[in-house]
Design a protein around this motif. Structure first.
Motif, PDB file in Angstrom:
ATOM      1  N   TYR A  61       0.765  -1.125   0.113  1.00  0.00           N
ATOM      2  CA  TYR A  61      -0.034   0.061  -0.086  1.00  0.00           C
ATOM      3  C   TYR A  61       0.889   1.067  -0.050  1.00  0.00           C
ATOM      4  O   TYR A  61       0.259   2.504   0.261  1.00  0.00           O
ATOM      5  CB  TYR A  61      -0.920   0.022   1.248  1.00  0.00           C
ATOM      6  N   SER A  62       2.213   1.156  -0.358  1.00  0.00           N
ATOM      7  CA  SER A  62       3.176   2.306  -0.299  1.00  0.00           C
ATOM      8  C   SER A  62       2.786   3.421  -1.446  1.00  0.00           C
ATOM      9  O   SER A  62       3.277   4.433  -1.142  1.00  0.00           O
ATOM     10  CB  SER A  62       4.422   1.825  -0.179  1.00  0.00           C
ATOM     11  N   ARG A  63       2.155   3.020  -2.426  1.00  0.00           N
ATOM     12  CA  ARG A  63       1.744   3.731  -3.653  1.00  0.00           C
ATOM     13  C   ARG A  63       3.376   4.350  -4.109  1.00  0.00           C
ATOM     14  O   ARG A  63       4.219   3.682  -4.379  1.00  0.00           O
ATOM     15  CB  ARG A  63       0.932   4.956  -3.210  1.00  0.00           C
ATOM     16  N   SER A  64       3.552   5.614  -3.968  1.00  0.00           N
ATOM     17  CA  SER A  64       4.807   6.360  -4.458  1.00  0.00           C
ATOM     18  C   SER A  64       5.812   6.484  -3.280  1.00  0.00           C
ATOM     19  O   SER A  64       6.726   6.923  -3.531  1.00  0.00           O
ATOM     20  CB  SER A  64       4.612   7.596  -5.414  1.00  0.00           C
ATOM     21  N   GLY A  65       5.543   6.243  -2.220  1.00  0.00           N
ATOM     22  CA  GLY A  65       6.231   6.355  -0.927  1.00  0.00           C
ATOM     23  C   GLY A  65       7.443   5.238  -0.858  1.00  0.00           C
ATOM     24  O   GLY A  65       7.458   4.070  -1.377  1.00  0.00           O
ATOM     25  N   ASP A  66       8.246   5.760   0.145  1.00  0.00           N
ATOM     26  CA  ASP A  66       9.411   4.920   0.596  1.00  0.00           C
ATOM     27  C   ASP A  66       9.176   3.963   1.522  1.00  0.00           C
ATOM     28  O   ASP A  66       9.926   3.181   2.141  1.00  0.00           O
ATOM     29  CB  ASP A  66      10.750   5.585   0.534  1.00  0.00           C
ATOM     30  N   GLY A  67       8.205   4.118   2.329  1.00  0.00           N
ATOM     31  CA  GLY A  67       7.893   3.419   3.532  1.00  0.00           C
ATOM     32  C   GLY A  67       8.490   4.069   4.946  1.00  0.00           C
ATOM     33  O   GLY A  67       8.332   3.426   5.929  1.00  0.00           O
ATOM     34  N   ARG A  68       9.312   5.103   4.730  1.00  0.00           N
ATOM     35  CA  ARG A  68       9.861   5.472   5.900  1.00  0.00           C
ATOM     36  C   ARG A  68       9.188   6.642   6.407  1.00  0.00           C
ATOM     37  O   ARG A  68       8.637   7.361   5.842  1.00  0.00           O
ATOM     38  CB  ARG A  68      11.231   5.987   5.655  1.00  0.00           C
ATOM     39  N   ALA A  69       9.649   6.933   7.662  1.00  0.00           N
ATOM     40  CA  ALA A  69       9.369   8.240   8.415  1.00  0.00           C
ATOM     41  C   ALA A  69      10.653   8.839   8.823  1.00  0.00           C
ATOM     42  O   ALA A  69      11.695   8.031   9.165  1.00  0.00           O
ATOM     43  CB  ALA A  69       8.313   7.775   9.816  1.00  0.00           C
ATOM     44  N   VAL A  70      10.425  10.105   9.158  1.00  0.00           N
ATOM     45  CA  VAL A  70      11.834  10.729   9.575  1.00  0.00           C
ATOM     46  C   VAL A  70      11.592  11.068  10.868  1.00  0.00           C
ATOM     47  O   VAL A  70      10.797  11.011  11.864  1.00  0.00           O
ATOM     48  CB  VAL A  70      12.071  12.131   8.563  1.00  0.00           C
ATOM     49  N   LEU A  71      13.049  11.468  11.542  1.00  0.00           N
ATOM     50  CA  LEU A  71      13.090  11.681  12.921  1.00  0.00           C
ATOM     51  C   LEU A  71      12.158  13.053  13.450  1.00  0.00           C
ATOM     52  O   LEU A  71      11.296  12.895  14.567  1.00  0.00           O
ATOM     53  CB  LEU A  71      14.428  12.177  13.578  1.00  0.00           C
ATOM     54  N   ARG A  72      12.147  14.044  12.765  1.00  0.00           N
ATOM     55  CA  ARG A  72      11.208  15.144  13.204  1.00  0.00           C
ATOM     56  C   ARG A  72       9.745  14.763  13.333  1.00  0.00           C
ATOM     57  O   ARG A  72       8.989  15.037  14.296  1.00  0.00           O
ATOM     58  CB  ARG A  72      11.230  16.270  12.368  1.00  0.00           C
ATOM     59  N   SER A  73       9.163  14.181  12.241  1.00  0.00           N
ATOM     60  CA  SER A  73       7.669  13.642  12.581  1.00  0.00           C
ATOM     61  C   SER A  73       7.521  12.668  13.404  1.00  0.00           C
ATOM     62  O   SER A  73       6.386  12.623  14.202  1.00  0.00           O
ATOM     63  CB  SER A  73       7.318  13.093  11.025  1.00  0.00           C
ATOM     64  N   SER A  74       8.681  11.629  13.750  1.00  0.00           N
ATOM     65  CA  SER A  74       8.357  10.716  14.836  1.00  0.00           C
ATOM     66  C   SER A  74       8.315  11.173  16.370  1.00  0.00           C
ATOM     67  O   SER A  74       7.670  10.749  16.907  1.00  0.00           O
ATOM     68  CB  SER A  74       9.442   9.519  14.619  1.00  0.00           C
ATOM     69  N   ILE A  75       9.175  12.258  16.334  1.00  0.00           N
ATOM     70  CA  ILE A  75       9.387  12.994  17.707  1.00  0.00           C
ATOM     71  C   ILE A  75       7.980  13.563  17.931  1.00  0.00           C
ATOM     72  O   ILE A  75       7.204  13.490  18.966  1.00  0.00           O
ATOM     73  CB  ILE A  75      10.510  13.784  17.810  1.00  0.00           C
ATOM     74  N   ARG A  76       7.326  14.377  17.061  1.00  0.00           N
ATOM     75  CA  ARG A  76       6.207  14.797  17.009  1.00  0.00           C
ATOM     76  C   ARG A  76       5.085  13.942  17.396  1.00  0.00           C
ATOM     77  O   ARG A  76       4.180  14.251  18.336  1.00  0.00           O
ATOM     78  CB  ARG A  76       5.707  15.608  15.771  1.00  0.00           C
ATOM     79  N   GLU A  77       5.011  12.839  16.820  1.00  0.00           N
ATOM     80  CA  GLU A  77       3.794  11.690  17.055  1.00  0.00           C
ATOM     81  C   GLU A  77       4.084  11.327  18.413  1.00  0.00           C
ATOM     82  O   GLU A  77       3.158  11.072  19.274  1.00  0.00           O
ATOM     83  CB  GLU A  77       3.733  10.874  16.034  1.00  0.00           C
ATOM     84  N   PHE A  78       5.330  10.963  18.888  1.00  0.00           N
ATOM     85  CA  PHE A  78       5.592  10.327  20.117  1.00  0.00           C
ATOM     86  C   PHE A  78       5.181  11.356  21.368  1.00  0.00           C
ATOM     87  O   PHE A  78       4.365  11.015  22.156  1.00  0.00           O
ATOM     88  CB  PHE A  78       6.941  10.146  20.258  1.00  0.00           C
ATOM     89  N   LEU A  79       5.697  12.655  21.092  1.00  0.00           N
ATOM     90  CA  LEU A  79       5.387  13.524  22.134  1.00  0.00           C
ATOM     91  C   LEU A  79       3.820  13.834  22.195  1.00  0.00           C
ATOM     92  O   LEU A  79       3.245  13.850  23.158  1.00  0.00           O
ATOM     93  CB  LEU A  79       6.151  14.832  21.993  1.00  0.00           C
ATOM     94  N   CYS A  80       3.346  14.065  21.141  1.00  0.00           N
ATOM     95  CA  CYS A  80       1.781  14.467  20.922  1.00  0.00           C
ATOM     96  C   CYS A  80       1.049  13.306  21.587  1.00  0.00           C
ATOM     97  O   CYS A  80      -0.336  13.548  22.251  1.00  0.00           O
ATOM     98  CB  CYS A  80       1.536  15.068  19.677  1.00  0.00           C
ATOM     99  N   SER A  81       1.279  12.330  21.118  1.00  0.00           N
ATOM    100  CA  SER A  81       0.340  10.959  21.538  1.00  0.00           C
ATOM    101  C   SER A  81       0.244  10.733  23.070  1.00  0.00           C
ATOM    102  O   SER A  81      -0.834  10.784  23.728  1.00  0.00           O
ATOM    103  CB  SER A  81       0.806   9.806  20.890  1.00  0.00           C
ATOM    104  N   GLU A  82       1.275  11.159  23.641  1.00  0.00           N
ATOM    105  CA  GLU A  82       1.546  10.913  25.225  1.00  0.00           C
ATOM    106  C   GLU A  82       0.885  12.270  25.878  1.00  0.00           C
ATOM    107  O   GLU A  82       0.086  12.131  26.580  1.00  0.00           O
ATOM    108  CB  GLU A  82       3.222  10.803  25.651  1.00  0.00           C
ATOM    109  N   ALA A  83       1.029  13.374  25.044  1.00  0.00           N
ATOM    110  CA  ALA A  83       0.700  14.601  25.692  1.00  0.00           C
ATOM    111  C   ALA A  83      -0.961  14.600  25.737  1.00  0.00           C
ATOM    112  O   ALA A  83      -1.588  15.070  26.786  1.00  0.00           O
ATOM    113  CB  ALA A  83       1.041  16.011  24.928  1.00  0.00           C
TER     114      ALA A  83
END
Length: 572
Positions: A187-209
């Motif tokens: 289901y990756s379409r044209s993506g590479d299947g990866r996430a970067v550090l900036r978005s991963s930190i944002r998701e981690f912190l906001c989920s817990e917040a």
């Protein structure tokens, strides 16, 4: 010990019952002892030691395998997977320079039954990085569709996420573990299947917040970063840059979403649709039974989804990408992308630079949620008889009134009020209008309104240093608002000043994850300094209480000037 003893007693009683030596009265004793045994066994389970290594920890039975699987096992991108809810596909592991960025102690201990010391092991880091797939894991990628920015986007699916398995913890809670950023899937379409550090930190912190704000949400257990390079055009302006790949281990009771049903209805896979909806009811809404179960499911999901959107509004949270594929059927906040908390109040605040038309702005969130629920109506309709479809629409048409009531209730609480009275929303609108005209900070104005008495609100000396109130006081109509607010409080004879201020302190946070705070932590993390990520997690874990370290870092102060230049997009 207690559980073993009681199981022996129950066995003896059962034997006596079979032989006919117990009276009817004894049946009550049996029922009591069985309940007691169950409680003692649960107590024993809770006393089991937390797991300190991944070799001790394992997934529970994967019930999701009851649902149709993609017949094609090879991992390559396909635009039209059919008659399947999941595809079996393994993560593509991160390899170079793995580092644990952060972890949530609460998520590890109270959800996954892991001892925090497990984070010090290489096998834990490799597990998050997708490099250690447990024998008890059957990784899956979920197929779903969705409306994105109001347009049907056809097949979407987990293009960079892998559901590793299900886990039933010591408390009997069911959780699904998912890696985000773990490589390509069908289901990756044209993506590479990866996430970067900036978005991963944002998701981690906001989920817990969000969890600590009391808002239903997916959780984030840990983040791992690597030196594996990925290329991202962050603002889609033709200037891609190389960034580091990261993976988040995130948790939810279920990752099913509106789009899970939409794709099946759109593709006319009605039997698969029925099978999936029945599974969702059986596993997550077991109290829903009978011939009207699909109507009752919609009513349950719809009202709780509205409740969730109202909670977002009340803390100033703006999701940023409220596509139907980002709407949970379990009514939790999922898929943290370009989100933001309103700072200088503006009803059309847009956190997503990719949203040029402001479709998902702050003030339109409930409107969009209702629009998305209409798409859920359409997805469920093939399972219903004509007469039931009419009733489904009646439920849907009642939601706007319900949303208005809940919104009024939520903002009334933010003002410390306890009773529903005529004119409450007009009072709220008066305050919000003043905030808009003075560009006052959303979070801090509600917080500071509860930090001083009504008499002090119009006294510049008493409010000195309360920066949000000082800004609000600059408007000529502020005293009129205070007078109207005072009269409204007086109308509640039992509402004392002490109670009002206590009420407000409970529902109005002092700290939220502002974009500038996240960006500051990200900038340090890019240099392998993860200290501010840990600090923010600590502060946001207690958002309603003043914390000296947070104050020293300016987390409750006016945002720095550079905060206005931050842009967040769908790129991650």
């Amino acid at each position: 010990m207690y559980g073993l003893l009681m199981r022996l007693v129950i066995a003896l009683i059962h034997t006596s019952l079979v032989r006919g030596t117990f009276s009817r009265v004894s049946l009550k004793h049996t029922h009591f002892l069985r309940n007691y045994t169950s409680l003692m066994m649960e107590k024993e389970t809770l006393c089991e030691p937390l797991k300190k290594s991944m070799s001790e920890w394992q997934f529970s039975e994967l019930k999701l395998l009851q649902l149709p699987l993609d017949e094609i096992k090879e991992n390559y991108v396909r635009r039209n997977v059919q008659n399947a809810v999941f595809s079996e596909v393994s993560p593509t592991p991160l390899r170079e320079g793995l580092k644990l960025v952060a972890y949530s102690k609460d998520a590890l201990v109270n959800i996954l039954d892991m001892d925090p010391s497990i984070t010090e092991t290489q096998e834990f880091v490799e597990f998050i990085a997708g490099a250690r797939v447990l024998d008890s894991s059957i990784p899956l990628a979920h197929r779903y569709g969705g409306h994105q920015f109001g347009v049907w986007a056809m097949q979407l699916g987990d293009g960079r996420a892998h559901l590793l398995g299900e886990y039933i913890n010591r408390k009997g809670e069911h959780w699904e573990l998912q890696l985000k950023g773990s490589g390509m899937t069908p289901y990756s379409r044209s993506g590479d299947g990866r996430a970067v550090l900036r978005s991963s930190i944002r998701e981690f912190l906001c989920s817990e917040a969000m969890y600590y704000l009391g808002i239903p949400t997916s959780r984030a257990a840990a983040v791992v970063v690597s030196r594996d390079p990925v290329e991202r055009d962050q603002f889609y302006n033709g200037f891609p840059q190389q960034e580091r790949a990261a993976i988040v281990l995130r948790l939810a009771p279920s990752w099913f979403r509106f789009g899970s049903l939409e794709i099946l209805a759109r593709q006319h896979e009605i039997e698969t649709l029925r099978q999936l909806v029945d599974y969702i009811i059986q596993e997550h809404y077991p109290y829903i039974e009978g011939k009207n179960k699909y109507l009752r499911l919609f009513a349950e999901v719809a009202h709780k989804t509205v409740d969730l959107a109202v909670m977002w509004q009340c803390v100033g949270f703006t999701h940023g990408v409220l596509n139907t594929d980002n709407m949970s059927l379990l009514n939790v906040t999922i898929d943290y992308g370009p989100f933001g908390f309103v700072e200088a109040y503006h009803p059309r605040f847009v956190p997503n630079s990719s949203d040029g038309e402001g479709r998902y702005c702050y003030s339109k969130q409930i409107e969009v949620v209702l629009w998305n629920l209409e798409k859920l109506v359409q997805a469920l309709s093939p399972l219903l008889e004509e007469v039931d479809r009419g009733e489904l629409l009646e439920i849907y048409y009642s939601l706007e009134g319900y949303a208005n009531f809940k919104l009024s209730q939520g903002f009334r609480r933010k003002l410390g009020l306890t009773k529903d009275m005529p004119g409450d929303m007009q009072l709220v609108d008066k305050l919000l209008r003043l905030m808009e005209l003075t560009e006052t900070d959303f979070t801090m104005v509600f917080r500071q309104l509860g930090e001083v008495s009504l008499e002090e609100l119009v006294d510049p000396e008493a409010t000195k240093g309360l920066w949000a109130l000082e800004k609000l006081q600059s408007h000529k109509d502020f005293e009129d608002f205070v007078m109207a607010y005072s009269m409204r409080i007086t109308a509640e004879t039992e509402l004392t000043e002490t109670i009002r201020r206590e009420n407000m302190a409970r529902v109005n946070p002092r700290y939220v994850l502002r974009n500038w705070m996240a960006q500051s932590a990200i900038a340090r993390a890019e240099k392998d300094d993860f200290s501010e990520v840990a600090l923010l997690l600590h502060v946001l874990s207690n958002p309603y209480v003043r914390q000296e370290e947070a104050e020293r870092n300016g987390y409750a102060s006016p945002p720095p000037g550079w905060a206005k230049t931050i842009r967040v997009s769908c790129s991650s």
